[in-house]
Write a protein that holds these residues in place. Structure first.
Motif, short mmCIF file in Angstrom:
data_model
loop_
_atom_site.label_atom_id
_atom_site.label_comp_id
_atom_site.label_asym_id
_atom_site.label_seq_id
_atom_site.Cartn_x
_atom_site.Cartn_y
_atom_site.Cartn_z
N TRP A 117 8.31 5.19 -6.24
CA TRP A 117 7.05 4.13 -5.54
C TRP A 117 5.39 4.96 -5.51
O TRP A 117 4.75 4.27 -5.77
CB TRP A 117 6.75 4.64 -3.63
N ARG A 118 5.27 5.67 -6.04
CA ARG A 118 4.03 6.65 -6.39
C ARG A 118 3.78 6.20 -7.71
O ARG A 118 2.29 6.01 -7.39
CB ARG A 118 4.12 8.19 -6.38
N ASP A 119 4.47 6.36 -8.46
CA ASP A 119 4.11 5.97 -9.90
C ASP A 119 3.67 4.37 -9.64
O ASP A 119 2.67 4.03 -10.63
CB ASP A 119 5.02 6.57 -10.72
N LEU A 120 3.71 3.91 -9.26
CA LEU A 120 3.47 1.86 -9.18
C LEU A 120 2.52 1.94 -8.57
O LEU A 120 2.23 1.18 -9.32
CB LEU A 120 4.86 1.73 -8.37
N HIS A 121 2.00 2.50 -7.87
CA HIS A 121 0.93 2.18 -7.10
C HIS A 121 -0.44 2.99 -7.93
O HIS A 121 -1.09 2.56 -7.40
CB HIS A 121 1.02 2.68 -5.28
N ALA A 122 -0.12 3.78 -8.66
CA ALA A 122 -1.05 4.37 -9.50
C ALA A 122 -1.23 3.42 -11.31
O ALA A 122 -2.07 3.85 -11.89
CB ALA A 122 -1.01 5.90 -9.47
N GLN A 123 -0.87 3.07 -10.50
CA GLN A 123 -0.49 2.38 -11.75
C GLN A 123 -1.49 1.03 -12.18
O GLN A 123 -1.67 0.22 -11.56
CB GLN A 123 1.10 1.68 -12.74
N ALA A 124 -2.61 1.17 -13.37
CA ALA A 124 -3.54 -0.10 -14.03
C ALA A 124 -2.61 -1.40 -14.03
O ALA A 124 -1.67 -1.41 -15.00
CB ALA A 124 -4.26 0.57 -15.37
N GLY A 125 -3.65 -2.26 -12.96
CA GLY A 125 -2.88 -3.60 -13.46
C GLY A 125 -1.53 -3.84 -12.34
O GLY A 125 -1.56 -5.33 -12.64
N ARG A 126 -1.09 -2.61 -12.18
CA ARG A 126 -0.41 -3.41 -11.23
C ARG A 126 -0.39 -3.37 -9.91
O ARG A 126 -0.92 -2.79 -9.32
CB ARG A 126 0.95 -2.15 -11.28
N ARG A 127 0.27 -4.50 -9.01
CA ARG A 127 -0.17 -4.92 -7.60
C ARG A 127 1.55 -5.67 -7.42
O ARG A 127 2.24 -6.42 -8.03
CB ARG A 127 -1.05 -5.74 -8.12
N LEU A 128 2.33 -4.60 -6.58
CA LEU A 128 3.51 -5.73 -5.60
C LEU A 128 2.78 -6.30 -4.48
O LEU A 128 2.45 -5.53 -3.68
CB LEU A 128 3.96 -4.02 -5.28
N LEU A 129 3.31 -7.22 -4.13
CA LEU A 129 3.13 -8.11 -3.31
C LEU A 129 4.35 -8.65 -2.52
O LEU A 129 5.09 -8.30 -2.69
CB LEU A 129 2.96 -9.79 -3.41
N ASP A 142 6.44 -8.67 -7.71
CA ASP A 142 5.49 -7.67 -8.99
C ASP A 142 5.04 -8.03 -9.85
O ASP A 142 5.13 -8.90 -10.73
CB ASP A 142 6.67 -6.46 -9.62
N THR A 143 3.31 -7.84 -9.82
CA THR A 143 2.75 -8.09 -11.06
C THR A 143 2.26 -7.17 -12.00
O THR A 143 2.46 -6.38 -10.89
CB THR A 143 1.86 -8.91 -10.29
N LEU A 144 2.09 -7.27 -12.66
CA LEU A 144 1.27 -6.29 -13.61
C LEU A 144 0.37 -7.24 -14.88
O LEU A 144 1.26 -8.16 -15.73
CB LEU A 144 2.17 -5.46 -15.04
N VAL A 145 -1.18 -7.16 -14.39
CA VAL A 145 -1.44 -7.63 -15.94
C VAL A 145 -1.91 -6.67 -16.96
O VAL A 145 -2.14 -6.01 -16.75
CB VAL A 145 -3.25 -7.74 -14.84
N VAL A 198 0.84 -1.47 -0.37
CA VAL A 198 -0.04 -0.18 -0.09
C VAL A 198 0.73 1.38 -0.32
O VAL A 198 2.10 2.05 0.36
CB VAL A 198 -1.08 0.47 1.15
N PRO A 199 0.82 2.45 0.00
CA PRO A 199 1.38 3.27 -0.56
C PRO A 199 2.04 4.28 0.62
O PRO A 199 3.10 4.18 0.86
CB PRO A 199 0.56 4.77 -0.75
N GLU A 200 1.23 3.61 1.89
CA GLU A 200 1.95 3.88 3.21
C GLU A 200 2.90 3.03 3.33
O GLU A 200 3.39 3.06 4.55
CB GLU A 200 0.82 3.59 4.04
N ASP A 201 3.59 1.92 2.67
CA ASP A 201 4.20 1.00 3.11
C ASP A 201 5.54 1.98 2.83
O ASP A 201 5.88 2.53 1.78
CB ASP A 201 4.72 -0.26 2.50
#
Length: 153
Positions: A42-54, A67-70, A11-14
């Protein structure tokens, strides 16, 4: 999954510095970005559609990343696919099920997103990682190519 850690989406707060501490173990010669660049990425990663960092987290400590990207797709019935990058487990946490838990969570996400495949690339020298990927159902099925670009900054 082990009771020692949990897998969850970042999450962005991490703290991106803590995440980079783990990522840095994959490529120890990689220069650490300055705080401004890291925060921006970090901000761009969270804003990117389909992106999820586990993240695999033990208490308050990040012990693994994936790190995933759909990716939207026009072939295969217009079903998306998932790209996996930066599968990294902190040295003291290896061989404890962290990478397996992260990868299984990514596969669940891919299934939920309707992906027709999940693909990843791994450095040819990382044969132990290749055995791990095979153990969770991945097969070597392609020849990969990369072209690294020079930095413009």
């Amino acid at each position: 999954m082990s009771g020692d850690f949990v897998v969850r989406a970042a999450v962005p707060e991490d703290d991106p510095e803590q995440v980079f501490d783990v990522l840095g173990q994959l490529a120890p010669d990689d220069a650490r970005p300055d705080a401004t660049r890291l925060t921006s990425a970090w901000r761009d990663l969270h804003a990117q559609a389909g992106r999820r960092l586990l993240l695999a987290v033990a208490g308050e400590t990040v012990v693994g990343t994936l790190d995933t990207l759909v990716v939207p797709n026009l072939t295969h019935g217009a079903r998306p696919y998932m790209v996996v990058e930066n599968v990294v487990v902190a040295a003291g946490w290896r061989r404890r099920g962290v990478a397996r838990a992260l990868l299984l969570a990514a596969l669940d996400d891919a299934t939920a997103a309707g992906c027709y495949k999940v693909q990843l690339v791994s450095n040819a020298a990382r044969t132990e990682a290749h055995r791990f990927y095979a153990s969770v159902g991945f097969a070597q099925s392609a020849v990969g190519y990369r072209r690294y670009l020079t930095s413009t900054t």
